[in-house]
Design an enzyme around this catalytic site. Structure first.
Site, PDB file in Angstrom:
ATOM      1  N   GLY A  11       0.826  -1.213   0.000  1.00 33.50           N
ATOM      2  CA  GLY A  11       0.000   0.000   0.000  1.00 33.50           C
ATOM      3  C   GLY A  11       0.858   1.260   0.000  1.00 33.50           C
ATOM      4  O   GLY A  11       2.088   1.200   0.055  1.00 33.50           O
ATOM      5  N   GLY A  97      -0.922   1.276  12.471  1.00 27.15           N
ATOM      6  CA  GLY A  97      -1.095   2.585  11.858  1.00 27.15           C
ATOM      7  C   GLY A  97      -2.458   2.728  11.219  1.00 27.15           C
ATOM      8  O   GLY A  97      -2.874   3.829  10.864  1.00 27.15           O
ATOM      9  N   THR A  98      -3.162   1.627  11.097  1.00 27.22           N
ATOM     10  CA  THR A  98      -4.491   1.631  10.499  1.00 27.22           C
ATOM     11  C   THR A  98      -5.490   2.278  11.455  1.00 27.22           C
ATOM     12  O   THR A  98      -5.444   2.031  12.652  1.00 27.22           O
ATOM     13  CB  THR A  98      -4.934   0.170  10.240  1.00 27.22           C
ATOM     14  OG1 THR A  98      -3.837  -0.519   9.642  1.00 27.22           O
ATOM     15  CG2 THR A  98      -6.152   0.117   9.358  1.00 27.22           C
ATOM     16  N   ALA A 123      -1.597   4.368  17.347  1.00 25.36           N
ATOM     17  CA  ALA A 123      -1.416   5.822  17.405  1.00 25.36           C
ATOM     18  C   ALA A 123      -2.316   6.513  16.396  1.00 25.36           C
ATOM     19  O   ALA A 123      -2.407   6.088  15.244  1.00 25.36           O
ATOM     20  CB  ALA A 123       0.036   6.185  17.126  1.00 25.36           C
ATOM     21  N   PRO A 124      -2.989   7.574  16.824  1.00 27.06           N
ATOM     22  CA  PRO A 124      -3.780   8.361  15.868  1.00 27.06           C
ATOM     23  C   PRO A 124      -2.881   9.242  15.003  1.00 27.06           C
ATOM     24  O   PRO A 124      -3.304   9.721  13.960  1.00 27.06           O
ATOM     25  CB  PRO A 124      -4.680   9.200  16.765  1.00 27.06           C
ATOM     26  CG  PRO A 124      -3.978   9.280  18.080  1.00 27.06           C
ATOM     27  CD  PRO A 124      -3.115   8.061  18.192  1.00 27.06           C
ATOM     28  N   ASN A 125      -1.653   9.483  15.428  1.00 25.98           N
ATOM     29  CA  ASN A 125      -0.762  10.395  14.715  1.00 25.98           C
ATOM     30  C   ASN A 125       0.673   9.933  14.924  1.00 25.98           C
ATOM     31  O   ASN A 125       1.139   9.871  16.060  1.00 25.98           O
ATOM     32  CB  ASN A 125      -0.946  11.819  15.272  1.00 25.98           C
ATOM     33  CG  ASN A 125      -0.398  12.875  14.355  1.00 25.98           C
ATOM     34  OD1 ASN A 125       0.581  12.639  13.642  1.00 25.98           O
ATOM     35  ND2 ASN A 125      -1.016  14.043  14.353  1.00 25.98           N
ATOM     36  N   HIS A 153      -4.593  24.173   6.550  1.00 26.06           N
ATOM     37  CA  HIS A 153      -4.485  23.018   5.656  1.00 26.06           C
ATOM     38  C   HIS A 153      -4.821  23.436   4.228  1.00 26.06           C
ATOM     39  O   HIS A 153      -5.418  24.484   3.987  1.00 26.06           O
ATOM     40  CB  HIS A 153      -5.438  21.907   6.103  1.00 26.06           C
ATOM     41  CG  HIS A 153      -4.970  21.169   7.321  1.00 26.06           C
ATOM     42  ND1 HIS A 153      -5.182  21.644   8.600  1.00 26.06           N
ATOM     43  CD2 HIS A 153      -4.271  19.996   7.464  1.00 26.06           C
ATOM     44  CE1 HIS A 153      -4.652  20.784   9.474  1.00 26.06           C
ATOM     45  NE2 HIS A 153      -4.095  19.788   8.812  1.00 26.06           N
ATOM     46  N   HIS A 154      -4.461  22.579   3.291  1.00 23.57           N
ATOM     47  CA  HIS A 154      -4.800  22.752   1.878  1.00 23.57           C
ATOM     48  C   HIS A 154      -6.319  22.795   1.703  1.00 23.57           C
ATOM     49  O   HIS A 154      -7.066  22.308   2.560  1.00 23.57           O
ATOM     50  CB  HIS A 154      -4.216  21.595   1.076  1.00 23.57           C
ATOM     51  CG  HIS A 154      -4.627  20.260   1.625  1.00 23.57           C
ATOM     52  ND1 HIS A 154      -5.792  19.635   1.247  1.00 23.57           N
ATOM     53  CD2 HIS A 154      -4.054  19.470   2.568  1.00 23.57           C
ATOM     54  CE1 HIS A 154      -5.912  18.501   1.903  1.00 23.57           C
ATOM     55  NE2 HIS A 154      -4.860  18.370   2.729  1.00 23.57           N
ATOM     56  N   LYS A 157      -8.938  19.683   2.059  1.00 33.75           N
ATOM     57  CA  LYS A 157      -9.318  19.030   3.321  1.00 33.75           C
ATOM     58  C   LYS A 157     -10.792  19.303   3.545  1.00 33.75           C
ATOM     59  O   LYS A 157     -11.245  20.441   3.465  1.00 33.75           O
ATOM     60  CB  LYS A 157      -8.492  19.580   4.480  1.00 33.75           C
ATOM     61  CG  LYS A 157      -8.765  18.882   5.805  1.00 33.75           C
ATOM     62  CD  LYS A 157      -7.767  19.327   6.871  1.00 33.75           C
ATOM     63  CE  LYS A 157      -8.121  18.757   8.235  1.00 33.75           C
ATOM     64  NZ  LYS A 157      -8.116  17.281   8.282  1.00 33.75           N
TER      65      LYS A 157
END
Lengths: 265, 265, 265, 265
Positions: A11, A97-98, A123-125, A153-154, A157
């Site tokens: 992935g 990480g998912t 972890a969320p981040n 943010h861009h 988002k």
């Protein structure tokens, strides 16, 4: 050498993990699992050249055959709970990480991990900079309880405010309450709706959305004649990789379930 | 040497004007008028030592006696319209720092000034930095039409957004419309009200209010893989003084009424 | 529709130009020239799918055959002078992104272009944001002549200060000298060498080199109780593309040689 | 209520301490000592109105008569060592804002304070924000060891770099060394001397000196695709006051000599 198997190795995230594990001198990449690209070389998919390790199907069987020390999982919300149970039942430590695990599922995994004496990290981040920003903000809050958050943010988002901004506000407010720190009264009247931002735990959050930005946040603390500002700029998606590697190296140090990279800092 | 009389010479602003005029080598302080502190030395009130010029009452009489080249007025909204008429009728150029003149009153003064061939200058903001920030923002807007404004003030400011932020948004939007510049679509959904700020001419304005700030504004322009930011920090009230002095020196160059310091930049 | 041929169409920059031209509704991509990848589809190389336009060899012959309105050149310093002469001799307008032309060569090309009544445009920097930063800085300098520059780049950049910082300092100093603006004296003593930066035209430049940065610059203007800061952040190499497209559209408007994107802003 | 005597109560700093002590609900202002303004009301000198407490001469006698809990000293380098010995010998806790004590003198005072079981607190910087900035920087250094410092001050500051910047660099370097954190190599070549700043413990420090600034510092940490920045802005001299008050309240909690406000945070 810590022997690492990557689940979801072909992935977008997983292939970067393959690369990072391969390049770290303390880690060894020993296996890649996925549901696509079966039989293809995991190293070639990750852009580091052929490693002689083919992507294979079936996490459980792979654990039996390869016996890795740690599994890093970047798969999908649908399968992560089953993957986690499989790892724990095989006695293999895991870095998740998912996204998508509910609080209930995390509770169940925590109990299972404790029972089997394995470690699972979620972890969320994974950005070390973002996690430090939150940790530092918690420390400042008792001394400078007047605070606002600007996140930029861009323009693609979709949501506002960002999850990181909300989590930062939660942590700051808990810290200043625990310290019994008193905020200055906010006497401002909004002559136009929205000027003073969205309020999370009584902390204004301002969300900027413009082309050019990637993911940025500023935490502004105001004091008596002085200001303290903590700013995080994430400019490249690869910024989460040092956090993943740190977790792989530290996961065995805390038995049971650990939530949040701040526990390793 | 330009001979300057200060109306409101013993006030918080006026006394600083006395000081600035006194210290400028091209200007001469020739008289101070007020309704308080009559008879006291204007220099002593301004903290520059005795100048032998006493505060006197009555603007019209003072103009007759002293015949200054320019009057600087920092009095009150209630009397500024009468003061302005008095100056114009005496044929004396005027720099107005007092707020409160309506658009109608400005129109009337403009007509009167033209008829009497005198000059009157009125500015909502005497900070050269703030005026430059607005001017530069107007120039950038046609090339980078995606823009947001963050303004940051101390927590005792009562309104939000600030007048300067609203004026900046107005000018930017006019400039990008005139250039037919196309903005990127804003697809963000506010999951919490206010996150995306207040909208003025379709430009989000975010108002931060914290102890420690004085008066600050950032204009953020987003582009294709790049950002351009213009930031103004006003840290001391004295920052308006160079603008007043500039106006005193330039007022005679434009007959009639001039509105806004940008006309002299 | 402006018909555009790209020289160096298979290069890192050139292939992005192919893509940008292809995606712009006022431009038509009509040909790609290079010395490598001959015969391959220019669109496939640029990642936009097959366009039925093969990369071909020989700029002169391609101009004869295709008769484009504009050539965009991103080749190499070694061949750019010959390429430019070829275009001008064919009467084709040109946008030059390749570096390496000397002042003498530019002079020669200017003379040739005037004689042949064609237009050639050369720019050291195609980022609209960076060019605006320099232009705005020039405008501010007469009013706020006290200025320093901080430029921040990734730690693999070999030189310090950056070329953009030096060019910015040159322009600011010229502008403040032209306006006869007086700087405040710098009384600071460097207790450690280098603390006050490198001086270019008496303007301190500070070069930060850290992993995580891409290419950033801040121009700091100090005034009386206030500060004005212009900040440019270039976060992605693609940020130069809008400048190239702007130049393609404007090149025909100015006969002869034009140097610098600021001429089109 | 903590009973506080201020030594140097009529000075620029001391009179602000009188005011701050008077306004704090947990503190009581009980005496002011100085060598000037003897007999004048300390409250009037501090701008809070008559308090019925006259400035008196002689610290020792005042301690005997008034028996305060804490002495705050903002006098001069010449007399601070004697003042400190007097307080300790009287068994009175002390907060020292006066600079000038050498390391040897501090050692002597520490021994004396321990012997007499009193507390003495000395701080090079009473700004809570500045102290937090240094503390946070130390915490970040092990995770993001690539760091530079920019400090910005008004153009009348004589030295560069600032003492705070040097102290920050010392602390960061000690922290990253203790953690064995590896920096990225700096390959940049200075094409102009000074561009890369002054080096303190291998950390570049850049000193900006411009009118308009007061006292500001940024600590820039670079990471893998991300940046973490800690910024402190001191905009008013009064910003040191909350630190003094904090020290007065905490001084009794640590017997002996304590150096640095970070010990109370």
């Amino acid at each position: 050498m810590i022997r690492v198997l990557v689940n979801g190795a072909d992935g977008r995230m997983g292939s970067q993990v393959v690369k990072a594990v391969y390049e770290d001198k303390d880690l060894e990449f020993v296996g890649g699992v996925s549901v696509t690209n079966i039989g293809k070389d995991a190293g070639e998919l990750a852009g580091v050249g052929a490693l002689g390790i083919a992507i294979r199907e079936g996490l459980g069987q792979a654990l039996d055959d390869i016996k890795p020390d740690v599994v890093v999982d970047f798969t999908t919300p649908k399968v992560i709970f089953e993957n986690a149970k499989t790892c724990i039942e095989h006695g293999v430590n895991m870095v998740v990480g998912t996204t998508g695990l509910t609080a209930e599922q995390r509770g169940e995994l925590a109990a299972l991990a404790e029972q089997r004496k394995t470690s699972i990290f979620i972890a969320p981040n994974f950005s070390i900079g973002a996690v430090l920003m939150m940790k530092l903000s918690e420390e400042v809050a008792p001394y400078l309880p007047d605070v606002e958050i600007i996140e930029l943010h861009h323009n693609n988002k979709l949501d506002a405010p960002s999850g990181t901004a909300i989590m930062t506000a939660n942590k700051i407010d808990a810290a200043r309450k625990a310290a019994n720190a008193q905020q200055a009264p906010d006497k401002t009247h909004e002559s136009l709706d929205g000027a003073r931002g969205a309020k999370v735990d009584d902390i204004p959050i301002h969300s900027v959305r413009l082309p050019g930005y990637v993911a940025h946040q500023q935490v502004l603390f105001g004091g008596y004649g002085e200001l303290l500002t903590i700013r995080h700029d994430s400019i490249d998606r690869k910024s989460f990789m040092p956090g993943v590697i740190l977790a792989v190296k530290k996961v065995s140090s805390r038995p049971g379930l650990t939530f949040g990279l701040e526990n390793y800092l």
